[in-house]
Design a protein around this motif. Structure first.
Motif, short mmCIF file in Angstrom:
data_model
loop_
_atom_site.label_atom_id
_atom_site.label_comp_id
_atom_site.label_asym_id
_atom_site.label_seq_id
_atom_site.Cartn_x
_atom_site.Cartn_y
_atom_site.Cartn_z
N ARG A 156 0.85 -1.20 0.00
CA ARG A 156 0.00 0.00 0.00
C ARG A 156 0.88 1.25 0.00
O ARG A 156 1.64 1.48 0.93
CB ARG A 156 -0.93 -0.01 1.21
N THR A 157 0.77 2.02 -1.05
CA THR A 157 1.50 3.28 -1.19
C THR A 157 0.50 4.38 -1.54
O THR A 157 -0.31 4.21 -2.45
CB THR A 157 2.57 3.20 -2.28
N ARG A 158 0.58 5.47 -0.82
CA ARG A 158 -0.31 6.60 -1.08
C ARG A 158 0.49 7.79 -1.58
O ARG A 158 1.57 8.10 -1.06
CB ARG A 158 -1.08 7.00 0.17
N LEU A 159 -0.06 8.43 -2.58
CA LEU A 159 0.49 9.67 -3.10
C LEU A 159 -0.62 10.72 -3.09
O LEU A 159 -1.79 10.39 -2.91
CB LEU A 159 1.01 9.48 -4.53
N PHE A 160 -0.24 11.97 -3.29
CA PHE A 160 -1.21 13.04 -3.46
C PHE A 160 -1.46 13.26 -4.95
O PHE A 160 -0.59 12.99 -5.79
CB PHE A 160 -0.70 14.34 -2.85
N MET A 161 -2.65 13.80 -5.27
CA MET A 161 -2.94 14.24 -6.63
C MET A 161 -3.39 15.69 -6.59
O MET A 161 -4.18 16.08 -5.72
CB MET A 161 -4.04 13.38 -7.26
N ASP A 162 -2.89 16.51 -7.53
CA ASP A 162 -3.32 17.91 -7.61
C ASP A 162 -4.47 18.04 -8.60
O ASP A 162 -4.85 17.05 -9.25
CB ASP A 162 -2.14 18.81 -7.97
N PRO A 163 -5.07 19.22 -8.76
CA PRO A 163 -6.22 19.36 -9.66
C PRO A 163 -5.93 19.09 -11.13
O PRO A 163 -6.86 19.02 -11.94
CB PRO A 163 -6.64 20.83 -9.45
N LYS A 164 -4.64 18.93 -11.50
CA LYS A 164 -4.29 18.62 -12.88
C LYS A 164 -3.96 17.14 -13.08
O LYS A 164 -3.45 16.75 -14.13
CB LYS A 164 -3.11 19.49 -13.32
N GLY A 165 -4.23 16.33 -12.06
CA GLY A 165 -3.98 14.90 -12.17
C GLY A 165 -2.53 14.51 -11.97
O GLY A 165 -2.15 13.36 -12.24
N TYR A 166 -1.70 15.40 -11.46
CA TYR A 166 -0.27 15.14 -11.25
C TYR A 166 -0.07 14.50 -9.88
O TYR A 166 -0.62 14.96 -8.89
CB TYR A 166 0.50 16.45 -11.35
N LEU A 167 0.73 13.44 -9.82
CA LEU A 167 0.98 12.72 -8.57
C LEU A 167 2.29 13.20 -7.94
O LEU A 167 3.29 13.38 -8.63
CB LEU A 167 1.06 11.22 -8.81
N PHE A 168 2.28 13.36 -6.63
CA PHE A 168 3.48 13.78 -5.91
C PHE A 168 3.45 13.19 -4.50
O PHE A 168 2.38 12.82 -3.99
CB PHE A 168 3.62 15.30 -5.88
N PRO A 169 4.61 13.10 -3.84
CA PRO A 169 4.66 12.41 -2.55
C PRO A 169 3.99 13.18 -1.42
O PRO A 169 3.81 14.40 -1.49
CB PRO A 169 6.17 12.28 -2.29
N VAL A 170 3.62 12.44 -0.40
CA VAL A 170 3.03 13.02 0.81
C VAL A 170 4.16 13.42 1.74
O VAL A 170 4.93 12.57 2.19
CB VAL A 170 2.09 12.02 1.49
N VAL A 171 4.29 14.72 2.01
CA VAL A 171 5.33 15.23 2.91
C VAL A 171 4.63 15.95 4.06
O VAL A 171 4.15 17.07 3.88
CB VAL A 171 6.29 16.19 2.18
N PRO A 172 4.51 15.31 5.22
CA PRO A 172 3.77 15.94 6.33
C PRO A 172 4.28 17.33 6.69
O PRO A 172 3.49 18.17 7.12
CB PRO A 172 3.98 14.95 7.48
N GLU A 173 5.59 17.58 6.52
CA GLU A 173 6.12 18.90 6.84
C GLU A 173 5.53 19.98 5.95
O GLU A 173 5.40 21.14 6.36
CB GLU A 173 7.65 18.91 6.70
N TYR A 174 5.17 19.62 4.72
CA TYR A 174 4.58 20.58 3.80
C TYR A 174 3.05 20.56 3.85
O TYR A 174 2.40 21.60 3.71
CB TYR A 174 4.99 20.29 2.34
N HIS A 175 2.48 19.37 4.02
CA HIS A 175 1.05 19.17 3.76
C HIS A 175 0.24 18.88 5.02
O HIS A 175 -0.74 18.15 4.97
CB HIS A 175 0.87 18.01 2.77
N SER A 176 0.64 19.46 6.14
CA SER A 176 -0.05 19.16 7.40
C SER A 176 -1.53 19.54 7.35
O SER A 176 -2.36 18.93 8.02
CB SER A 176 0.65 19.89 8.56
N LYS A 177 -1.89 20.55 6.54
CA LYS A 177 -3.30 20.98 6.47
C LYS A 177 -4.14 20.09 5.55
O LYS A 177 -5.35 20.26 5.50
CB LYS A 177 -3.35 22.43 5.95
N PHE A 178 -3.51 19.14 4.86
CA PHE A 178 -4.23 18.34 3.88
C PHE A 178 -4.22 16.84 4.20
O PHE A 178 -4.56 16.03 3.35
CB PHE A 178 -3.62 18.55 2.49
#
Length: 319
Positions: A156-178
């Motif tokens: 099981r691996t989770r990534l983030f997706m932005d509104p343009k369908g681009y996948l990028f890693p989950v970085v808690p230091e950057y994405h704590s609000k999401f």
């Protein structure tokens, strides 16, 4: 009135000079005066132009010397989405200590920042005399993405997706609000390779983007948070909301379907019912199932009151 010598005209003088020998022509009083006048004009022009030329040369030399001696004293930083801090950006760039303005490679620094999948674009420029300007635009995560079969494979691996369908890693230091965004479980045909930097085709991610945008129009008291998103078929979406509510939707007219969902949930709250599942496909008379409350059981005390007292039972037997 004084008569002018007709031979003093410029054309006539030149004709007369040609008739003279070279030595007489060079050392004649007229030649000397003419040479002196030309020399005087040349010296005057030189005196006027020399300071200007000297100033230009000095300015260029000063600018070059100053550039090679200047170091960056100030860093102006702007993060469009306010996700990556200045310190974190400096860490990504590897900036430590002084930076020389002359040896600054702004384009290389931009490429270094944009190589991070969490950053969509970067702009870096040097501003004289001693300022480095850094501007970045981060990617906004709207959903987690995970392969639906990953749980069965134990990978099981989770990534983030932005509104343009681009996948990028989950970085808690950057994405704590999401960290509370919903999870979209991908089918194998949704993406060629599941990795940071990959992009999902628009026909697959577009309904999900519309869904997230439509749900964000409502508060959590109106529509509970979406926890999981499934697409068992191209035209079909299944949602799992907070509280265990299951919602069946289609990929067309998502905003109208969310309005119907909000009305159904509002009616359930008003009537004190607990929703189990909702089908918002039909524009008229969407269906919903409810959780039935447990049947009421008589209390032990009520049972005791219904039974006659022991003394009364004995008296009734005597009779």
């Amino acid at each position: 009135m004084k008569k002018l010598n007709k031979y003093r005209r410029q054309g006539n003088v030149k004709i007369l000079e040609k008739a003279l020998s070279i030595s007489d022509r060079l050392f004649s009083m007229l030649a000397v005066r003419r040479g002196a006048a030309r020399l005087k004009r040349f010296i005057l022009i030189l005196l006027l132009v020399a300071p200007i030329i000297a100033g230009i040369v000095w300015g260029i030399s000063y600018t070059i010397d100053k550039a090679y001696s200047l170091s960056i004293e100030h860093i102006a930083y702007d993060s469009r989405q306010k996700l990556i801090s200045k310190a974190q950006a400096m860490q990504l760039l590897g900036i430590e200590g002084a930076i020389n303005m002359a040896t600054l490679n702004a384009s290389g620094m931009e490429e270094l920042l944009e190589s991070n999948p969490c950053i969509e674009s970067a702009h870096i420029r040097a501003e004289l005399p001693d300022t480095l300007s850094i501007e970045i635009d981060e990617r906004i995560p709207i959903v987690y993405v995970e392969m639906e079969h990953a749980a069965d494979l134990g990978k099981r691996t989770r990534l983030f997706m932005d509104p343009k369908g681009y996948l990028f890693p989950v970085v808690p230091e950057y994405h704590s609000k999401f960290m509370g965004v919903p999870v979209w479980y991908l089918n194998p045909n949704d993406i060629k390779e599941f990795k940071p930097g990959a992009r999902i085709e628009e026909k697959h991610y577009s309904p999900i983007v519309q869904l997230v945008a439509a749900s964000n129009r409502y508060g959590l008291t109106e529509i509970p948070a979406i926890r999981e998103i499934f697409r068992p078929k191209e035209w079909k979406i299944v949602l799992s909301l907070d509280g265990g509510i299951s919602v069946l939707m289609q990929v067309y007219g998502i905003r109208a379907q969310m309005e119907r969902l909000a009305m159904i949930l509002e009616h359930a709250r008003a009537t004190g019912k607990q929703v189990n599942s909702v089908n918002v496909f039909p524009s008229l008379n969407p269906t919903a199932t409810f959780i039935s409350p447990p049947a009421a059981t008589p209390q032990a005390d009520d049972k005791k009151e219904d039974k006659p007292a022991p003394a009364q039972r004995r008296r009734s037997r005597r009779r």
